[in-house]
Design a protein around this motif. Structure first.
Motif, mmCIF file in Angstrom:
data_model
loop_
_atom_site.group_PDB
_atom_site.id
_atom_site.type_symbol
_atom_site.label_atom_id
_atom_site.label_comp_id
_atom_site.label_asym_id
_atom_site.label_seq_id
_atom_site.Cartn_x
_atom_site.Cartn_y
_atom_site.Cartn_z
ATOM 1 N N VAL A 193 16.408 1.446 -99.913
ATOM 2 C CA VAL A 193 17.753 1.903 -97.873
ATOM 3 C C VAL A 193 16.063 0.673 -96.710
ATOM 4 N N GLY A 194 16.765 1.581 -96.145
ATOM 5 C CA GLY A 194 15.892 0.536 -94.223
ATOM 6 C C GLY A 194 15.208 1.852 -93.961
ATOM 7 N N PRO A 195 14.984 0.560 -92.906
ATOM 8 C CA PRO A 195 14.019 1.714 -91.824
ATOM 9 C C PRO A 195 14.487 2.224 -90.658
ATOM 10 N N GLY A 196 13.357 3.126 -90.983
ATOM 11 C CA GLY A 196 14.242 4.880 -89.788
ATOM 12 C C GLY A 196 14.545 3.685 -88.352
ATOM 13 N N ASN A 197 14.821 4.103 -87.254
ATOM 14 C CA ASN A 197 15.755 3.744 -86.428
ATOM 15 C C ASN A 197 14.423 3.343 -85.151
ATOM 16 N N ASN A 198 14.992 1.713 -84.891
ATOM 17 C CA ASN A 198 13.964 1.635 -84.214
ATOM 18 C C ASN A 198 14.695 0.547 -83.548
ATOM 19 N N THR A 199 13.704 -0.529 -82.755
ATOM 20 C CA THR A 199 13.860 -1.777 -81.826
ATOM 21 C C THR A 199 12.846 -2.467 -81.530
ATOM 22 N N GLY A 200 12.620 -2.499 -83.276
ATOM 23 C CA GLY A 200 11.578 -3.979 -83.028
ATOM 24 C C GLY A 200 12.396 -4.980 -83.594
ATOM 25 N N ARG A 201 11.447 -6.526 -83.513
ATOM 26 C CA ARG A 201 11.840 -7.287 -83.882
ATOM 27 C C ARG A 201 12.073 -7.960 -85.214
ATOM 28 N N LEU A 202 11.507 -7.100 -86.317
ATOM 29 C CA LEU A 202 12.196 -7.534 -87.592
ATOM 30 C C LEU A 202 13.243 -6.903 -88.443
ATOM 31 N N GLU A 203 13.691 -5.755 -87.811
ATOM 32 C CA GLU A 203 13.982 -5.092 -88.491
ATOM 33 C C GLU A 203 14.602 -4.103 -87.205
ATOM 34 N N PRO A 204 15.507 -4.340 -86.506
ATOM 35 C CA PRO A 204 16.253 -2.989 -85.568
ATOM 36 C C PRO A 204 16.918 -3.025 -86.055
ATOM 37 N N PHE A 205 16.692 -1.125 -86.450
ATOM 38 C CA PHE A 205 18.116 -0.396 -86.450
ATOM 39 C C PHE A 205 18.068 0.931 -85.981
ATOM 40 N N GLY A 206 19.449 1.521 -85.850
ATOM 41 C CA GLY A 206 20.288 2.484 -85.365
ATOM 42 C C GLY A 206 21.364 3.318 -85.954
ATOM 43 N N HIS A 207 21.194 2.621 -87.813
ATOM 44 C CA HIS A 207 21.478 4.158 -88.374
ATOM 45 C C HIS A 207 21.283 4.489 -89.778
ATOM 46 N N ALA A 208 19.940 4.965 -89.023
ATOM 47 C CA ALA A 208 19.133 5.607 -90.383
ATOM 48 C C ALA A 208 19.609 6.851 -90.962
ATOM 49 N N ALA A 209 20.238 7.820 -89.895
ATOM 50 C CA ALA A 209 21.021 8.619 -90.453
ATOM 51 C C ALA A 209 21.764 8.480 -91.441
ATOM 52 N N ARG A 210 22.495 7.392 -90.959
ATOM 53 C CA ARG A 210 23.790 7.254 -92.117
ATOM 54 C C ARG A 210 23.353 7.645 -93.224
ATOM 55 N N GLU A 211 21.943 6.413 -92.819
ATOM 56 C CA GLU A 211 22.033 6.161 -94.725
ATOM 57 C C GLU A 211 21.337 7.002 -95.305
ATOM 58 N N GLU A 212 20.304 7.832 -94.880
ATOM 59 C CA GLU A 212 19.796 9.024 -95.322
ATOM 60 C C GLU A 212 20.674 9.871 -95.836
ATOM 61 N N ALA A 213 21.774 10.185 -94.989
ATOM 62 C CA ALA A 213 22.752 11.470 -95.730
ATOM 63 C C ALA A 213 23.485 10.648 -96.652
ATOM 64 N N LEU A 214 23.682 9.790 -96.929
ATOM 65 C CA LEU A 214 24.317 9.365 -98.661
ATOM 66 C C LEU A 214 23.461 8.544 -99.352
ATOM 67 N N ALA A 215 22.067 8.200 -98.604
ATOM 68 C CA ALA A 215 21.271 7.865 -100.162
ATOM 69 C C ALA A 215 20.949 9.359 -100.954
ATOM 70 N N VAL A 216 20.795 9.915 -100.198
ATOM 71 C CA VAL A 216 20.586 11.505 -101.493
ATOM 72 C C VAL A 216 22.376 12.017 -101.693
ATOM 73 N N ARG A 217 22.723 11.454 -101.646
ATOM 74 C CA ARG A 217 24.201 11.626 -102.729
ATOM 75 C C ARG A 217 24.507 10.634 -103.196
ATOM 76 N N LEU A 218 23.915 9.638 -103.316
ATOM 77 C CA LEU A 218 24.738 8.081 -104.178
ATOM 78 C C LEU A 218 24.274 8.885 -106.141
ATOM 79 N N GLY A 219 23.277 10.023 -106.219
ATOM 80 C CA GLY A 219 23.198 10.328 -107.631
ATOM 81 C C GLY A 219 21.966 9.737 -108.250
ATOM 82 N N VAL A 220 20.710 9.058 -107.427
ATOM 83 C CA VAL A 220 19.495 9.522 -108.150
ATOM 84 C C VAL A 220 18.418 9.999 -106.696
ATOM 85 N N ARG A 221 18.047 10.071 -107.616
ATOM 86 C CA ARG A 221 17.067 11.527 -106.513
ATOM 87 C C ARG A 221 14.945 10.108 -106.307
ATOM 88 N N ARG A 222 15.568 8.726 -106.338
ATOM 89 C CA ARG A 222 13.802 7.649 -105.967
ATOM 90 C C ARG A 222 14.525 7.081 -104.973
#
Length: 322
Positions: A123-152
């Motif tokens: 998955v991607g990073p937590g929400n951030n405004t950095g130069r390398l990988e700014p991101f604002g959808h961490a909560a959405r990724e986290e919610a689906l990541a635990v529902r994909l059927g894998v535990r790692r």
């Protein structure tokens, strides 16, 4: 060589725009099998897209797929971006694929790996405004990541790759210097590109290439994603109850063709601080600085390329997070 193929479904009701890709690497076919199975479910009326849009790409890299190997001319999942001067086959793939990614909101990219091991999601990073990988959808990724059927669940890919680039820049030239890629954007693949154009998503490593269970992992992940996003009428997938969350923190390059591992490592093998991981060609030991896990060990790595990664546990993901 076949033409590029994508299959698109759009429901009358509005909803998220999902894209599901298989065979970004041509010898990783579990996603292709799973996507074809889902398409069969739709064609036979067992599954109906009732909201939003979904695009399926069973074979993202047809040249590599037809050759039955990881890549055609180069690794499609490195430095992925459109180009005005396509020279390699994967450049043409990128010019077709990247605009399609940009038209969607969510990506599920299905992969497999060389050695035996348990499936995992990257998955991607937590929400951030950095130069390398700014991101604002961490909560959405986290919610689906635990529902994909894998535990790692693993994060930290692009930042760790960028740290490795900085270390390479500080090293004196060596026999492998010409092979070192000194561009942090070389770490950008499908999911990293998706986040750069405002979306979010996952690389799901479904198991070993030949594991007959890998297509089932991919199939279940597609259905869970469709259900979670409400593209189909199905119960909300339950989150895994025990999440093993790991963060990549170091990449170690192979400096010489005669660098050797101390044993046959598999991804996520535990390493202890001070434990011997390998030996350089001149006898210098390569040891773990802290307790952690070895990830993506590659005894066949070329000189100047990534030899292995290290990861450690982190508390970002919690069972039942939503």
């Amino acid at each position: 060589m076949r033409a590029f193929e994508s299959i698109h479904f759009a429901a009358l009701a509005p909803g998220p725009r999902l894209i599901v890709t298989g065979a970004v690497h041509g010898n990783e076919t579990c996603g292709t099998v799973a996507i074809r199975r889902v398409l069969g479910d739709i064609e036979q009326g067992r599954l109906q897209i009732v909201r939003g849009e979904v695009t399926f790409v069973p074979i993202t890299n047809p040249l590599a797929y037809e050759r039955g190997q990881r890549q055609g001319d180069r690794n499609l999942n490195r430095k992925l971006a459109p180009t005005d001067d396509p020279r390699e086959f994967e450049d043409h793939v990128a010019n077709w694929l990247c605009p399609m990614l940009a038209r969607h909101e969510v990506l599920l990219d299905l992969h497999s790996f060389h050695t035996a091991g348990e499936p995992f999601a990257m998955v991607g990073p937590g929400n951030n405004t950095g130069r390398l990988e700014p991101f604002g959808h961490a909560a959405r990724e986290e919610a689906l990541a635990v529902r994909l059927g894998v535990r790692r669940i693993v994060d930290g890919w692009l930042s760790t790759y960028a740290d490795g680039v900085e270390r390479r820049r500080g090293r004196p030239a060596s026999d492998g210097a010409a092979a070192l890629d000194l561009d942090a954007d070389y770490g950008v693949g499908t999911t990293e590109y998706m986040r750069r154009v405002g979306g979010w998503g996952f690389t799901l490593e479904c198991g070993q290439h030949e594991d007959p269970r890998a297509p089932e992992v991919a199939y279940r992940a597609i259905l869970n994603t469709l259900a979670h996003l409400r593209l189909i009428d199905a119960p909300e997938p339950q989150p895994v109850t025990e999440v093993e969350a790991l963060r990549l923190f170091q990449v170690v390059d192979k400096d010489h063709a005669d660098d050797r591992f101390s044993r046959e490592w598999a991804s996520f093998d535990a390493v202890r601080a001070g434990e011997l991981i390998g030996t350089r060609h001149d006898g210098t030991p390569v040891t773990a600085q802290v307790d952690g896990r070895i990830v993506f060990p590659n005894p066949q790595a070329q000189t100047g390329q990534e030899w292995f990664y290290l990861a450690r546990e982190q508390g970002r993901f919690r069972a039942g997070s939503s």
